[in-house]
Write an enzyme that holds these catalytic residues in place. Structure first.
Site, short mmCIF file in Angstrom:
data_model
loop_
_atom_site.label_atom_id
_atom_site.label_comp_id
_atom_site.label_asym_id
_atom_site.label_seq_id
_atom_site.Cartn_x
_atom_site.Cartn_y
_atom_site.Cartn_z
N GLU A 110 0.85 -1.19 0.00
CA GLU A 110 0.00 0.00 0.00
C GLU A 110 0.88 1.24 0.00
O GLU A 110 2.02 1.22 0.48
CB GLU A 110 -0.88 -0.02 1.27
CG GLU A 110 -1.78 1.19 1.39
CD GLU A 110 -2.90 1.02 2.41
OE1 GLU A 110 -2.85 0.07 3.20
OE2 GLU A 110 -3.82 1.87 2.41
N ASN B 133 -12.32 -1.54 -0.88
CA ASN B 133 -11.60 -2.10 0.26
C ASN B 133 -12.26 -1.60 1.54
O ASN B 133 -12.56 -0.41 1.66
CB ASN B 133 -10.13 -1.62 0.24
CG ASN B 133 -9.42 -1.90 1.57
OD1 ASN B 133 -9.08 -3.04 1.85
ND2 ASN B 133 -9.22 -0.89 2.39
N GLU B 134 -12.50 -2.49 2.48
CA GLU B 134 -13.10 -2.12 3.78
C GLU B 134 -14.18 -1.06 3.59
O GLU B 134 -14.14 0.02 4.18
CB GLU B 134 -12.02 -1.66 4.76
CG GLU B 134 -11.06 -2.78 5.12
CD GLU B 134 -10.19 -2.54 6.35
OE1 GLU B 134 -10.18 -1.43 6.89
OE2 GLU B 134 -9.53 -3.52 6.78
N TYR C 123 -6.51 -8.83 11.85
CA TYR C 123 -5.17 -8.49 12.35
C TYR C 123 -4.97 -9.06 13.75
O TYR C 123 -5.92 -9.11 14.56
CB TYR C 123 -4.99 -6.97 12.40
CG TYR C 123 -4.74 -6.37 11.03
CD1 TYR C 123 -3.48 -6.40 10.46
CD2 TYR C 123 -5.79 -5.80 10.29
CE1 TYR C 123 -3.24 -5.87 9.19
CE2 TYR C 123 -5.55 -5.26 9.03
CZ TYR C 123 -4.28 -5.30 8.49
OH TYR C 123 -4.03 -4.77 7.23
N GLU D 275 -5.93 -9.21 3.98
CA GLU D 275 -5.11 -8.48 4.95
C GLU D 275 -5.05 -9.30 6.22
O GLU D 275 -6.09 -9.62 6.81
CB GLU D 275 -5.69 -7.09 5.25
CG GLU D 275 -5.53 -6.13 4.09
CD GLU D 275 -5.98 -4.70 4.40
OE1 GLU D 275 -5.92 -4.29 5.58
OE2 GLU D 275 -6.39 -4.02 3.45
N GLN E 263 2.25 -5.95 5.81
CA GLN E 263 2.44 -5.65 4.40
C GLN E 263 3.89 -5.98 4.02
O GLN E 263 4.69 -6.29 4.88
CB GLN E 263 2.11 -4.20 4.13
CG GLN E 263 0.66 -3.82 4.45
CD GLN E 263 0.25 -2.50 3.81
OE1 GLN E 263 0.93 -1.91 2.98
NE2 GLN E 263 -0.92 -2.01 4.26
O1 AHR Z 1 -2.96 -2.47 6.35
C1 AHR Z 1 -3.26 -1.21 6.88
C2 AHR Z 1 -4.73 -0.86 6.75
O2 AHR Z 1 -5.49 -1.76 7.50
C3 AHR Z 1 -5.33 -0.96 5.38
O3 AHR Z 1 -5.11 0.18 4.63
C4 AHR Z 1 -6.79 -1.12 5.67
O4 AHR Z 1 -7.46 -1.84 4.66
C5 AHR Z 1 -6.81 -1.83 7.00
O5 AHR Z 1 -7.66 -1.22 7.89
#
Ligand code: AHR
Length: 535
Positions: free
Chosen positions: A68, A215-216, A282, A339, A388
């Protein structure tokens, strides 16, 4: 006077007795109070590899990545510009490309993330000195120069031999812009957009196999309700066209963690318009976004909590898959975990918007666990992209201007690449729990596969930071020969690779095994990731 001297003598005796009692307690207490003692004895486990019951294919896209426009990922991590003293090819740094090539990266997602829903693709084409400068509002308000745009990204993909997964702008863009970008990249016609690409230096169209429609979109991608996004998805996806033989796999923006309602609505309203649906999850040591925990300053409670949270990936995939099964029992729509990874508090002195963090042995274990989980669900999980690639979150590579290092996570991806595209082989593991306080996790976690040449690979993670494991392995349906492998471990839970000591953690040959007939015994060090190969 006499009385005073007698009293002093007595108090010295009392002090001596107290000292002796304390020493005895410190030596004996750990033996008599097992809860207080740190057990460092190896533990025993049994593993059966069901080689006679092969399951589906581990899609190699499970080993995908994500880049990103965020922090120092694209600018410095990849792009240094043609005039940089850092050795580069057409502006892309050579050391990073060489390191990434060793991972056989199958697919790379770009340009976001949250950045994708504010990205105007026309800003990133044409002469670089004329590209508009924009504010990257999500990530620290820094100026985005547009220097790394479509041509530069596709050049990187070609250098790496990787497929492109482009995330389109739904949140602030239009279906027309999305449609134009796809025509610009993939059409071989005489159209104005295809000719614009040619004038910008690319004669032949590129192949774009994967395209994300937003995205999201429940958050940074427009704060939409699932019902609203389902309609928007259908509208935008209609204009994601296939030009000149390019065939696009369309991916809808999915939910995060345990938001099963989003998956339910998307599957019931839009499944037939999509090929994949994403999921983000995450790992935060504390599960608290306001105070996530340090990347490097932690003890066993945080180690344990991080691994327990990571293992929830299994539950989330199972439950989202169950919702998808209701509408898609044939499993045509892939679940794309585009992600995942650890997310810690910003390092002291580093801008919060840069999401730069160090990576320890704990991150290596997190990577091994997640990859094992993805293999297990290879019937539904068709792609994943760790967040990432470089200098951001659970990065594989860190750079400091001209310096570069490989993180423990890099080494796990390099060791595990043998599973890419292989046939998943189920494993049965009997091992003690690794418990701390009220929470518990398995002490070992394993996955196996057979590649197209017939080689069997076993990846096995020891979560326990104190105890080695003696694992008795049986392979049903075949006898193993020629065992070899590598192990990744570290002196401490928070050992890191630094620019001064870049090889504190790196894989070494694994020799701690015995083979007697069909019986294999492995001794795995505490806090380790091991990958074995058997013929
Ligand atoms: O990976 C960082 C961020 O986390 C991304 O931009 C977003 O999609 C997520 O909230």
């Amino acid at each position: 006077m006499m009385i005073f001297m007698w009293a002093a003598l007595q108090s010295r005796r009392v002090a001596a007795v107290l000292l002796l009692a304390m020493i005895t307690y410190l030596i004996v207490a750990p033996m008599t109070h097992p809860a207080r003692a740190q057990n460092r004895e190896p533990f025993q486990a049994n593993l059966v590899i069901r080689a006679d019951q092969p399951k589906g294919t581990i899609n190699r896209n499970i080993y995908g990545h994500f880049a990103e426009h965020l922090g120092r990922l694209v600018y410095e991590g990849i792009w240094v510009g043609e005039n940089s003293p850092i050795p580069n090819t057409r502006g892309i740094r050579n050391d990073v490309v060489a390191a990434l090539k060793r991972l056989n990266i199958p697919v790379l997602r770009w340009p976001g993330g949250c950045f994708a829903d504010e990205y105007r693709w026309r800003d990133g084409i044409g002469p670089r000195d004329q590209r508009p400068k924009r504010i990257n509002t999500h990530w620290g308000g820094v100026i985005e120069s547009g220097a790394f745009g479509t041509h530069e990204f596709m050049d990187l993909c070609e250098m790496l031999g990787t497929d492109a997964y482009i995330a389109g702008n739904v949140g602030s863009g239009t279906p027309q812009e999305m449609m134009d970008w796809i025509e610009y990249m993939t059409s071989d016609s005489d159209s104005t957009l295809a000719n614009l690409r040619r004038r910008n230096g690319r004669e032949k169209p590129w192949k774009i196999p994967y395209f994300g429609v937003g995205n999201e979109n429940w958050g940074c991608g427009g704060n939409m309700r699932p019902e609203y996004y389902a309609d928007e998805y259908r509208r935008f996806a209609t204009y994601v066209k296939n030009y000149s033989g390019n065939r696009i796999y369309k991916i809808a923006s999915g939910s995060s963690d345990a938001d099963y309602k989003w998956t339910e609505v998307l599957m019931s309203q839009a499944a037939r318009h999509m090929d994949g649906l994403s999921l983000h999850f995450y790992t935060l040591p504390t599960s608290d976004w306001s105070k996530k925990g340090s990347a490097t300053q932690f003890g066993e409670p945080e180690w344990h909590a991080t691994l327990v949270r990571t293992l929830r990936m299994d539950e989330f995939i199972q439950k989202h898959s169950a919702v998808m099964d209701k509408y898609d029992p044939q499993k045509r729509v892939g679940l794309m975990v585009d992600e995942w990874g650890t997310w810690y508090d910003a390092e002291p002195g580093v801008s919060k918007g840069a999401l730069y963090q160090q990576s320890t042995m704990r991150d290596a274990v997190v990577a091994g666990l997640n990859l094992n989980i993805f293999h297990k669900h290879c019937d539904r999980v068709q792609m994943t992209n760790i967040a990432q690639l470089i200098n951001v979150l659970q990065a594989l590579i860190l750079t400091d201007k001209e310096k570069m290092l490989l993180t423990p996570t890099y080494h796990v991806f390099e060791m595990y690449k043998v599973h890419q595209g292989a046939t998943m082989i189920p494993v049965e593991l009997t091992a003690p729990e690794y418990s701390l306080g009220q929470a518990s996790a398995p002490s070992l976690h394993a996955s196996a596969s057979r590649d197209t040449t017939g080689k069997l690979h076993l990846s096995i993670v020891n979560l326990d930071p104190n105890r080695s494991a003696q694992v008795s392995v049986k392979i049903s349906g075949t006898a193993a020969k020629n065992l070899s492998g590598r192990v990744l471990t570290a002196p401490a839970m928070n050992t890191v690779n630094t620019f001064d000591k870049p090889e504190s953690i790196k894989p070494v040959s694994f020799t701690d095994y015995k083979m007697q007939g069909e019986q294999i015994t492995l001794t795995l060090p505490s806090k380790s990731v091991v990958v074995l190969e058997m013929q």
